[in-house]
Write a protein that holds these residues in place. Sequence first.
Motif, short mmCIF file in Angstrom:
data_model
loop_
_atom_site.label_atom_id
_atom_site.label_comp_id
_atom_site.label_asym_id
_atom_site.label_seq_id
_atom_site.Cartn_x
_atom_site.Cartn_y
_atom_site.Cartn_z
N LYS A 169 71.78 102.91 -33.83
CA LYS A 169 71.91 101.53 -33.36
C LYS A 169 72.24 101.51 -31.88
O LYS A 169 72.96 102.38 -31.38
CB LYS A 169 73.02 100.80 -34.13
N ILE A 170 71.69 100.52 -31.18
CA ILE A 170 72.01 100.29 -29.77
C ILE A 170 72.76 98.98 -29.67
O ILE A 170 72.31 97.94 -30.17
CB ILE A 170 70.74 100.26 -28.89
N TRP A 171 73.90 99.02 -29.01
CA TRP A 171 74.76 97.84 -28.86
C TRP A 171 74.78 97.43 -27.39
O TRP A 171 74.95 98.26 -26.50
CB TRP A 171 76.18 98.16 -29.33
N ASP A 172 74.63 96.13 -27.16
CA ASP A 172 74.65 95.58 -25.81
C ASP A 172 76.09 95.20 -25.46
O ASP A 172 76.67 94.30 -26.07
CB ASP A 172 73.74 94.35 -25.73
N LEU A 173 76.67 95.88 -24.48
CA LEU A 173 78.08 95.66 -24.15
C LEU A 173 78.30 94.31 -23.48
O LEU A 173 79.37 93.72 -23.64
CB LEU A 173 78.57 96.78 -23.23
N THR A 174 77.32 93.81 -22.72
CA THR A 174 77.50 92.52 -22.05
C THR A 174 77.38 91.36 -23.03
O THR A 174 78.03 90.34 -22.87
CB THR A 174 76.48 92.35 -20.93
N ALA A 175 76.53 91.51 -24.04
CA ALA A 175 76.36 90.45 -25.05
C ALA A 175 77.33 90.62 -26.21
O ALA A 175 77.60 89.67 -26.93
CB ALA A 175 74.93 90.44 -25.58
N GLY A 176 77.83 91.83 -26.40
CA GLY A 176 78.78 92.07 -27.47
C GLY A 176 78.17 92.07 -28.85
O GLY A 176 78.82 91.68 -29.82
N LYS A 177 76.91 92.52 -28.97
CA LYS A 177 76.27 92.54 -30.28
C LYS A 177 75.18 93.61 -30.31
O LYS A 177 74.84 94.20 -29.29
CB LYS A 177 75.67 91.18 -30.60
N GLN A 178 74.64 93.83 -31.50
CA GLN A 178 73.60 94.83 -31.67
C GLN A 178 72.31 94.39 -30.99
O GLN A 178 71.87 93.25 -31.12
CB GLN A 178 73.34 95.07 -33.16
N LEU A 179 71.70 95.32 -30.26
CA LEU A 179 70.44 95.04 -29.58
C LEU A 179 69.24 95.51 -30.39
O LEU A 179 68.24 94.81 -30.49
CB LEU A 179 70.44 95.70 -28.20
N GLN A 180 69.35 96.70 -30.98
CA GLN A 180 68.22 97.26 -31.73
C GLN A 180 68.73 98.35 -32.66
O GLN A 180 69.83 98.89 -32.46
CB GLN A 180 67.20 97.85 -30.75
N GLU A 181 67.94 98.68 -33.67
CA GLU A 181 68.27 99.81 -34.55
C GLU A 181 66.99 100.57 -34.90
O GLU A 181 65.89 100.00 -34.87
CB GLU A 181 68.99 99.35 -35.81
#
Length: 591
Positions: A169-181
């Motif tokens: 999983k890739i998490w977006d730190l600026t958005a605070g949520k999962q970006l892709q898996e």
Amino acid sequence: MSLKTRAHRINELSAHTGGVNCVRIGRLSGKVMVSGGEDKKVNVYTTDKAYAVKTLLGHTSPVESVIFDKTESSVVAGSAGGTIKIWDILEGKLTRTLAGHNNSVSCLDFHTSGDFFASGSQDTVLKVWDIRKKGCIQTYKGHTKGIQVVKFSPDGRWVASGGEDCVVKIWDLTAGKQLQEFRLHEGPISSIAFHPDEFLMGTGSYDGTCQFWDLETFQLVSSTETTELSKVKDICFSPDGRALLAAYSDSIKSWGWEPSRHYDTVPISWGRFCDMFITEGTDQLVSCSLSPDDDSKFHLWLFALPRIKPFSDFPDMLIENKDQDSRNSKFIKKDSVDSENFNMQNVDPSSFQPPVKKPETPKVPLTVLSQPQSSNIPEKIEKVEKVEKVERVEVKPVVKLIDYGKSTFSGGSIPSSQLKTRPLGLDPAHDFLIQPSTKSLFTENLPIDANLLADELLSPHLVLCSVLNMRLTNLKAIRTSWANKGGDSKAVLEVLDSIQQIGDPSVLVDFLQVLMLKDDLLTLDVCVSLLPLVYQLCKSPYEAFRLASVNATCKLIKSFGPLIKTIRETSPPARGVDLMAEERNEKCSIW
């Protein structure tokens, strides 16, 4: 090539009174190691000694994961009980104790700024910690089994995690949520590595394969052949980015990815593999593994990369990074992150500009202006290296890393400072005017070459070409995001959030022109989200932007004007509360 000339064991270190659970090599020098064991101790070593130079105490349960900070002055260690402790190595003093995990802390990784680190646990939770605030600032849940590996992207805006559930999983730190898996592995994830220059990620698994992922499209580029009898323990890209090195249970292998190809194999008889690292500026890979005869000791290994393919064919490329075909070099270098001004929760994407390749000789100055959205990051101007000679087919866009995260704004209104009123990356007073070249082919007694003439004619327009290419790249990403999210009205809302984060009004104008032709996608929610953006376009100094704003406004008024008027004029019920009516009225109040 014989095994003795390619790899050899350089030291055996006595580690713990019980079994060794983890060993980590320092990434700054490559000459220090840290280990954690069943005896609840953390030991620090140097490569020239066979014993621990420092023992750090404090944990009350076995140590399961360890890591040095960026300066190798501190050590972070996670325990089987779920606590994380930080020590100052020089003073040998415990400086922090962090609690938050409910199970064993199995992996750690430091952020490029040095002030944050991530931890993955068997409780299936990923946490990001701020050393300065002495606490957890972000928690990510999504894995169904324990997390085995965590890794920050080179630009520090993403963190990737891999678990026993076979999912990356890739998490977006600026958005605070999962970006892709990614779900194509058939075994637990053991390792993750980001390419040093390309927008590419590699993953290793106990299923015996390494997979390569394009981080623009989030599609699989290629996968290595399956090694059924040997698990992938760890992976890393070579400093020049030409190959991926993978550590297996019984060997080190080098791989290419476009297309997938196996370069070389170095058989090695080691025990349980622990860690590996290519020391910067050298041609040596250092690795460590537990002794197969005594699990209280570990061995240190050294591999000569110039004797391993493909590096044996081009040994100079190990130290000097040559130009190659890449995905526009989208990851910035680690040393460009300002740790003093970095704030993960208020990151402005425009302050993280990617590196631009530097041709051989200087000629045309380029200036890329960045206007940070966050007040926590000082406004700055980044100058791109001057360019002397640029091949027309090699003109690369200064690509802005797109944030698909959720908007940080609420209430449907956007501060005017958050949406720029001119095309991103252009200075109208400078970039649209032809700048005189400092050196002309026509003023010197030189034979005129067709390629040089093309370079001469193209060079004054290099900034404009870069901006247009950047605009095209952003539009392709928006289109891909829209298609991946279903292409319905809900997808429109998420795409608008992404456009808002990009901050380029030209992208918004292009999107509006398409959206206004699709009546079935125009809903009241879309209308409410569009109005603040359209209002900002009205204040643009460019006539084309203002015209697009007026056309969009007319379209929205024609489509929703009667409905909004009816809702606003409808009297509230005499008794009770109509929640749906209240919600519609609130949405229409923006008019």
